[in-house]
Design a protein around this motif. Structure first.
Motif, PDB file in Angstrom:
ATOM      1  N   PHE A  98       0.866  -1.182   0.000  1.00 10.73           N
ATOM      2  CA  PHE A  98       0.000   0.000   0.000  1.00 10.73           C
ATOM      3  C   PHE A  98       0.904   1.233   0.000  1.00 10.73           C
ATOM      4  O   PHE A  98       1.552   1.534   1.007  1.00 10.73           O
ATOM      5  CB  PHE A  98      -0.901   0.012   1.228  1.00 10.73           C
ATOM      6  CG  PHE A  98      -1.999  -1.008   1.161  1.00 10.73           C
ATOM      7  CD1 PHE A  98      -3.133  -0.780   0.397  1.00 10.73           C
ATOM      8  CD2 PHE A  98      -1.904  -2.199   1.854  1.00 10.73           C
ATOM      9  CE1 PHE A  98      -4.145  -1.723   0.318  1.00 10.73           C
ATOM     10  CE2 PHE A  98      -2.908  -3.143   1.786  1.00 10.73           C
ATOM     11  CZ  PHE A  98      -4.038  -2.913   1.012  1.00 10.73           C
ATOM     12  N   ALA A  99       0.942   1.914  -1.147  1.00  7.87           N
ATOM     13  CA  ALA A  99       1.878   3.031  -1.302  1.00  7.87           C
ATOM     14  C   ALA A  99       1.594   4.161  -0.313  1.00  7.87           C
ATOM     15  O   ALA A  99       2.514   4.879   0.094  1.00  7.87           O
ATOM     16  CB  ALA A  99       1.805   3.557  -2.726  1.00  7.87           C
ATOM     17  N   ASP A 100       0.328   4.310   0.107  1.00  6.14           N
ATOM     18  CA  ASP A 100      -0.044   5.410   1.004  1.00  6.14           C
ATOM     19  C   ASP A 100       0.297   5.115   2.464  1.00  6.14           C
ATOM     20  O   ASP A 100       0.280   6.014   3.297  1.00  6.14           O
ATOM     21  CB  ASP A 100      -1.562   5.665   0.943  1.00  6.14           C
ATOM     22  CG  ASP A 100      -2.022   5.963  -0.464  1.00  6.14           C
ATOM     23  OD1 ASP A 100      -1.339   6.742  -1.132  1.00  6.14           O
ATOM     24  OD2 ASP A 100      -3.051   5.412  -0.879  1.00  6.14           O
ATOM     25  N   LEU A 101       0.523   3.856   2.755  1.00  7.19           N
ATOM     26  CA  LEU A 101       0.806   3.479   4.149  1.00  7.19           C
ATOM     27  C   LEU A 101       2.315   3.483   4.385  1.00  7.19           C
ATOM     28  O   LEU A 101       3.109   3.320   3.449  1.00  7.19           O
ATOM     29  CB  LEU A 101       0.250   2.072   4.438  1.00  7.19           C
ATOM     30  CG  LEU A 101      -1.174   1.994   4.986  1.00  7.19           C
ATOM     31  CD1 LEU A 101      -2.158   2.728   4.097  1.00  7.19           C
ATOM     32  CD2 LEU A 101      -1.597   0.547   5.174  1.00  7.19           C
ATOM     33  N   ARG A 135       6.535   6.427   3.824  1.00 12.25           N
ATOM     34  CA  ARG A 135       5.488   5.808   3.007  1.00 12.25           C
ATOM     35  C   ARG A 135       6.117   4.805   2.041  1.00 12.25           C
ATOM     36  O   ARG A 135       7.171   5.077   1.440  1.00 12.25           O
ATOM     37  CB  ARG A 135       4.737   6.880   2.224  1.00 12.25           C
ATOM     38  CG  ARG A 135       3.917   7.800   3.121  1.00 12.25           C
ATOM     39  CD  ARG A 135       2.505   8.024   2.605  1.00 12.25           C
ATOM     40  NE  ARG A 135       2.459   8.365   1.190  1.00 12.25           N
ATOM     41  CZ  ARG A 135       2.496   9.610   0.732  1.00 12.25           C
ATOM     42  NH1 ARG A 135       2.596  10.619   1.562  1.00 12.25           N
ATOM     43  NH2 ARG A 135       2.417   9.844  -0.561  1.00 12.25           N
TER      44      ARG A 135
ATOM     45  N   LEU B  10      -6.268   3.350   5.739  1.00  8.15           N
ATOM     46  CA  LEU B  10      -6.517   3.751   4.343  1.00  8.15           C
ATOM     47  C   LEU B  10      -7.522   4.888   4.205  1.00  8.15           C
ATOM     48  O   LEU B  10      -7.570   5.539   3.163  1.00  8.15           O
ATOM     49  CB  LEU B  10      -7.013   2.552   3.532  1.00  8.15           C
ATOM     50  CG  LEU B  10      -5.948   1.535   3.116  1.00  8.15           C
ATOM     51  CD1 LEU B  10      -6.571   0.417   2.291  1.00  8.15           C
ATOM     52  CD2 LEU B  10      -4.830   2.192   2.308  1.00  8.15           C
ATOM     53  N   PRO B  13      -5.818   8.430   3.440  1.00  8.39           N
ATOM     54  CA  PRO B  13      -5.364   8.591   2.049  1.00  8.39           C
ATOM     55  C   PRO B  13      -6.523   8.668   1.054  1.00  8.39           C
ATOM     56  O   PRO B  13      -6.468   9.435   0.091  1.00  8.39           O
ATOM     57  CB  PRO B  13      -4.534   7.335   1.795  1.00  8.39           C
ATOM     58  CG  PRO B  13      -4.142   6.827   3.115  1.00  8.39           C
ATOM     59  CD  PRO B  13      -5.185   7.281   4.089  1.00  8.39           C
ATOM     60  N   ARG B  16      -7.983  12.023   1.132  1.00  8.99           N
ATOM     61  CA  ARG B  16      -7.109  12.979   0.449  1.00  8.99           C
ATOM     62  C   ARG B  16      -7.235  12.813  -1.066  1.00  8.99           C
ATOM     63  O   ARG B  16      -7.395  13.778  -1.800  1.00  8.99           O
ATOM     64  CB  ARG B  16      -5.671  12.736   0.915  1.00  8.99           C
ATOM     65  CG  ARG B  16      -4.771  13.934   0.782  1.00  8.99           C
ATOM     66  CD  ARG B  16      -3.471  13.776   1.543  1.00  8.99           C
ATOM     67  NE  ARG B  16      -2.899  12.453   1.467  1.00  8.99           N
ATOM     68  CZ  ARG B  16      -2.566  11.722   2.530  1.00  8.99           C
ATOM     69  NH1 ARG B  16      -2.754  12.188   3.732  1.00  8.99           N
ATOM     70  NH2 ARG B  16      -2.028  10.526   2.385  1.00  8.99           N
ATOM     71  N   ARG B  17      -7.204  11.568  -1.514  1.00  4.72           N
ATOM     72  CA  ARG B  17      -7.182  11.314  -2.947  1.00  4.72           C
ATOM     73  C   ARG B  17      -8.506  11.681  -3.621  1.00  4.72           C
ATOM     74  O   ARG B  17      -8.527  12.159  -4.745  1.00  4.72           O
ATOM     75  CB  ARG B  17      -6.872   9.838  -3.194  1.00  4.72           C
ATOM     76  CG  ARG B  17      -6.644   9.525  -4.671  1.00  4.72           C
ATOM     77  CD  ARG B  17      -6.362   8.061  -4.904  1.00  4.72           C
ATOM     78  NE  ARG B  17      -5.131   7.607  -4.275  1.00  4.72           N
ATOM     79  CZ  ARG B  17      -4.677   6.359  -4.363  1.00  4.72           C
ATOM     80  NH1 ARG B  17      -5.356   5.458  -5.030  1.00  4.72           N
ATOM     81  NH2 ARG B  17      -3.554   6.007  -3.785  1.00  4.72           N
ATOM     82  N   ARG B 300      -6.935  -0.544  -5.818  1.00  2.00           N
ATOM     83  CA  ARG B 300      -6.428  -1.371  -4.713  1.00  2.00           C
ATOM     84  C   ARG B 300      -6.347  -2.855  -5.048  1.00  2.00           C
ATOM     85  O   ARG B 300      -5.979  -3.654  -4.194  1.00  2.00           O
ATOM     86  CB  ARG B 300      -7.335  -1.185  -3.483  1.00  2.00           C
ATOM     87  CG  ARG B 300      -7.300   0.208  -2.884  1.00  2.00           C
ATOM     88  CD  ARG B 300      -5.918   0.610  -2.457  1.00  2.00           C
ATOM     89  NE  ARG B 300      -5.888   1.903  -1.780  1.00  2.00           N
ATOM     90  CZ  ARG B 300      -4.797   2.597  -1.548  1.00  2.00           C
ATOM     91  NH1 ARG B 300      -3.615   2.135  -1.940  1.00  2.00           N
ATOM     92  NH2 ARG B 300      -4.858   3.764  -0.931  1.00  2.00           N
ATOM     93  N   GLU B 303      -2.919  -4.613  -4.314  1.00  2.00           N
ATOM     94  CA  GLU B 303      -2.617  -4.758  -2.888  1.00  2.00           C
ATOM     95  C   GLU B 303      -3.519  -5.800  -2.243  1.00  2.00           C
ATOM     96  O   GLU B 303      -3.080  -6.615  -1.431  1.00  2.00           O
ATOM     97  CB  GLU B 303      -2.800  -3.422  -2.164  1.00  2.00           C
ATOM     98  CG  GLU B 303      -1.790  -2.340  -2.549  1.00  2.00           C
ATOM     99  CD  GLU B 303      -2.330  -1.412  -3.605  1.00  2.00           C
ATOM    100  OE1 GLU B 303      -3.003  -1.905  -4.545  1.00  2.00           O
ATOM    101  OE2 GLU B 303      -2.089  -0.191  -3.509  1.00  2.00           O
TER     102      GLU B 303
END
Lengths: 216, 409
Positions: A98-101, A135, B10, B13, B16-17, B300, B303
């Motif tokens: 997870f790039a945001d984590l 991150r 999550l 983010p 924000r996104r 996602r 992931e």
């Protein structure tokens, strides 16, 4: 040494309306504690399929799969998920983090009952102590693959499976990763790697060449 | 619980996104909520205000007499009292009397007396009081303000009039009668009667009629045929049916309300508008939630594929992403509620500052404000969770080996 994975006379055939493809011919495999077994072969030989069967992600068309001494044929999907979650660690070819984590958050959410401290410890073990709260999307390719390893080892699995773990890594990062995998095996885990990257060979116990459709 | 942990990590983010889409949804919901409250307020106002559609005048039916000899059902007081479906009823007669006290100033300089009519006081169709009280006792009257001023009278004064009394021998003679002025009504409000009509109790009018006809009051109540009567029904929607029923029973009945082709099309429009606005807002919220959920789930997939491969169960994926969507909905709802409250407060204050101005329609503080502000987060959260359900389900059904797919040989 205890046998952790035992595959007997495994075959796998993918069928669709238009065609049938044999991904694996009859193949048997045993992996014991502290072993690093590498499945080598060209693309299309069935390495990843065998890896998927060994890690309970794919059901074989025929043959017997025994994991940690237990025949898993009768396990349903959630049972296989549970065994995989408790006893396996996975390093995919692409880390898929997870790039945001942050690094530690990625490890923390990977497994059940993992505390922040455990996650931090795993991140530090792969040499990313200076990147714990960064991150994941900001890490280099090599760092991401090491973080993927941290995610795989955080629940202290009995078996680590890695699918092309050194793909896209430079020599330095490839060596670092292989060294870490070797250390895990030395600590008692069984490591199974599917790759065609010869750089991993110095770190393996046994090499299995899969030439075509599981033949060897 | 890792699914909750992931949802927690999550959500920020994702906020924000997708802030632009979420902000648009929140603004839409806030505005729609305000529009709904304003519509409901207007609808309630139109339905409930005494100077609007709730005016008893609109619910009042005029019943006419065809004449004492020809009327199949003569309009006597006892007949009128027996009518059903009524909130109020009166027999109406304007009984002329002569005011004997001089009117001052006399505009023409010729007459020093004036003929005024005395009619029963019936509030639904008559102007409201400006001062004093309604007539209740014998010989109590209320006067139009202009007449009282010109006669130099006020509340508490006595108006002396002359009326006709028929003696036992049949002679007609003028007799002075003192009427107590107990109130003044607003003659700026146009009623059905002319400017020289004063109002008294039905008993007083009956007494005048008895004097003039030489009969006892009981006879007047039983037998006197009034030229017209007024019946006020309980609800506006009863007017049509009651007029029809009265005509069927043999009365001549009319109501201006029946000429309006239904006096409540405005109400019906407002009532119909609210659900339409609500459906549009709901559809827009669901569409935006669907769009955001699709974008999130698509981005996602890799992931989640890895999570499935390392042992995440489908139920965990499902619950984690459903929680994320519900939380996003909650945030949208909270923002929409805040926006709604700010908008409602500002417009209410502005409408108060400029009373009767452009913002006169703006609703004031009410329970609807609290209900809207509290329900918006809940509704948005549920809408987001439900809209994303099929997409979340598809994501949760991702096979564990998807992570190997792009490398499968």
């Amino acid at each position: 040494m205890t046998t952790l994975i035992e595959l007997e006379r495994i075959t796998k055939t993918y069928s669709s309306e238009k065609s049938t493809t044999q991904a694996l011919g009859e193949i048997s495999l045993r992996v014991a504690t502290s072993e690093v077994v590498v499945l080598m072969g060209p693309s299309g030989a069935g390495k990843s399929t065998l890896l998927g069967i060994a890690s309970l992600m794919i059901r074989p068309t025929s043959g017997k799969v025994t994991i940690l001494g237990r025949d898993v044929a009768q396990l349903g999907e959630s049972g296989r998920d549970r065994v995989r979650g408790e006893s396996f660690g996975l390093i995919p070819q692409s880390p898929r983090l997870f790039a945001d984590l942050t690094a530690v958050q990625n490890v923390e959410v990977a497994s059940l009952n993992v505390s922040r401290a455990n996650a931090r410890e795993a991140v530090e073990r792969v040499g990313l102590e200076h990147r714990v709260d960064h991150r994941a999307g900001l890490l280099s390719g090599g760092e991401q693959q090491r973080l993927s390893l941290a995610r795989a080892l955080v629940n202290r699995p009995s078996v680590i499976v890695a699918d092309e773990p050194t793909s896209g890594l430079d020599d330095h990062n490839a060596v670092q990763l292989c060294t870490l995998l070797r250390e895990l095996a030395d600590d008692g885990a069984a490591v199974v790697i599917a790759t065609h990257d010869a750089r991993v060979l110095p770190y393996v116990t046994r090499q299995i060449d899969i030439i075509s459709a599981g033949a060897r | 619980m890792r699914s909750l942990t992931l949802a927690r990590y999550l959500t920020r983010p994702h906020l924000r996104r997708y802030r632009t889409a979420l902000a648009i949804t929140a603004i839409t919901l806030g505005l729609v909520a305000y529009a709904l409250v304003a519509i409901a307020d207007q609808s309630a106002n139109a339905a409930n205000r005494a100077d609007g559609l709730a005016s008893p005048a609109l619910r009042t039916i005029e019943i006419e007499s065809f004449g004492a000899n020809d009327d199949p059902r003569p309009l006597t007081i006892s007949e009128v009292e027996s009518l059903s479906h009524k909130e109020g009823v009166t027999g109406s007669a304007v009984f002329d009397v002569v005011q004997v006290a001089p009117i001052s100033p006399n505009p023409e300089g010729v007459f020093d007396t004036i003929v005024v009519g005395v009619a029963p006081r019936y509030l639904p169709i008559q102007p409201p009081l400006k001062s004093g009280k309604e007539p209740a006792g014998p010989q109590e009257v209320v006067l139009p303000v202009a007449l009282a001023e010109s006669a130099g009278l006020g509340v508490g004064d006595t108006l002396t009039v002359e009326h006709i009394v028929v003696s036992d021998s049949g002679d007609r003679e003028g007799v002075d009668l003192e009427l107590a002025v107990v109130g003044l009504f607003d003659d700026q409000v146009k009623g059905l009667d002319d400017a020289l009509t004063i109002y008294s109790t039905t008993d007083t009018v009956v007494g005048l009629l008895a004097d003039e006809s030489g009969k006892p009051a009981s006879w007047v109540e039983e037998r006197h045929v009034f030229p017209r009567a007024f019946l006020t029904v309980e609800e506006l929607k009863d007017v049509d049916g009651t007029v029809g029923a009265l005509r069927t029973e043999g009365f001549g009945a009319t109501s201006v309300t029946t000429l309006l082709a239904g006096a409540s099309p405005t109400l019906r429009f407002l009532d119909a508008l609210a659900p339409v606005v609500w459906v549009i807002a709901g559809a827009m919220t669901v569409a935006l939630a669907w769009s955001i959920a699709t974008s999130i789930m698509t981005s996602r997939r890799p992931e989640v594929g890895a999570l499935r491969a390392i042992g995440w169960r489908r139920a965990e994926v499902r619950s984690s992403f459903a929680m994320q969507m519900a939380t996003l909905g909650l945030m949208v709802g909270v923002t929409a509620a805040a926006l709604f409250l700010v908008l409602a407060a500002v417009l209410a204050v502005l409408s108060g500052i400029q009373e009767g101005g452009l913002l006169a329609w703006a609703p004031g503080p009410s329970a609807a404000w609290a209900i809207s502000a509290l329900s918006l987060p809940l509704l948005a959260s549920v809408a987001f969770a439900l809209a994303s359900l099929p997409i979340v389900e598809r994501l949760a059904r991702m096979p564990a080996d998807a992570v190997l797919r792009d490398t499968r040989e």
